[in-house]
Design a protein around this motif. Sequence first.
Motif, PDB file in Angstrom:
ATOM      1  N   LEU A 133       0.829  -1.205   0.000  1.00 24.37           N
ATOM      2  CA  LEU A 133       0.000   0.000   0.000  1.00 24.37           C
ATOM      3  C   LEU A 133       0.863   1.255   0.000  1.00 24.37           C
ATOM      4  CD1 LEU A 133      -2.596  -1.071   2.692  1.00 24.37           C
ATOM      5  CD2 LEU A 133      -2.856  -1.181   0.210  1.00 24.37           C
ATOM      6  N   ARG A 175      -0.939   8.561  -1.429  1.00 23.11           N
ATOM      7  CA  ARG A 175      -0.677   9.566  -2.460  1.00 23.11           C
ATOM      8  C   ARG A 175      -1.316  10.888  -2.027  1.00 23.11           C
ATOM      9  NH1 ARG A 175       3.115   7.206  -5.579  1.00 23.11           N
ATOM     10  NH2 ARG A 175       2.374   5.366  -6.643  1.00 23.11           N
ATOM     11  N   GLN A 213      -4.841   9.847  -0.391  1.00 22.44           N
ATOM     12  CA  GLN A 213      -5.545   8.612  -0.714  1.00 22.44           C
ATOM     13  C   GLN A 213      -4.613   7.423  -0.518  1.00 22.44           C
ATOM     14  OE1 GLN A 213      -7.271   8.563  -4.615  1.00 22.44           O
ATOM     15  NE2 GLN A 213      -8.170   6.552  -4.343  1.00 22.44           N
ATOM     16  N   CYS A 257      -3.606   3.776  -1.703  1.00 20.52           N
ATOM     17  CA  CYS A 257      -3.764   3.014  -2.938  1.00 20.52           C
ATOM     18  C   CYS A 257      -2.780   1.852  -2.978  1.00 20.52           C
ATOM     19  CB  CYS A 257      -3.592   3.920  -4.150  1.00 20.52           C
ATOM     20  SG  CYS A 257      -2.016   4.772  -4.204  1.00 20.52           S
ATOM     21  N   THR A 258      -2.959   1.004  -3.954  1.00 24.54           N
ATOM     22  CA  THR A 258      -2.103  -0.165  -4.115  1.00 24.54           C
ATOM     23  C   THR A 258      -0.784   0.234  -4.765  1.00 24.54           C
ATOM     24  OG1 THR A 258      -4.089  -1.486  -4.454  1.00 24.54           O
ATOM     25  CG2 THR A 258      -2.010  -2.486  -5.104  1.00 24.54           C
ATOM     26  N   TYR A 312       0.099  -4.434  -9.501  1.00 27.64           N
ATOM     27  CA  TYR A 312      -0.977  -4.293 -10.477  1.00 27.64           C
ATOM     28  C   TYR A 312      -1.203  -5.573 -11.276  1.00 27.64           C
ATOM     29  CZ  TYR A 312      -1.360   0.774  -9.756  1.00 27.64           C
ATOM     30  OH  TYR A 312      -1.562   2.025  -9.229  1.00 27.64           O
TER      31      TYR A 312
END
Length: 95
Positions: free
Chosen positions: A55, A58, A65, A67-68, A73
């Motif tokens: 994780l 950003r 936020q 995010c991964t 991905y």
Amino acid sequence: MEEGRNRDVIAAVLFAMGGAVDTEALARACGCDKKTAAEAARELLLQYKDADGPLLIREYDGSFQMCTNPKYYENLIRLVSAPKKPVLTEVVMET
């Protein structure tokens, strides 16, 4: 110790909300001013970046936020592109 608690609160909020959360909302959640919340969020951002884990945090124009990490991905794409087994509801099963 308050700084650590603010980072924990911010991490929990970002995880739960899923999307970008502005500094004002983070400050409300922490019970502190916007400057303190922004500093804690940036410290958290660096902490996640240095850990190089799954994780990341950003910052987008005053909002933050969770995010991964992009290095995962491909794994996520494999998961979402796998054929899905149809789920039969009770009504369909009765028919």
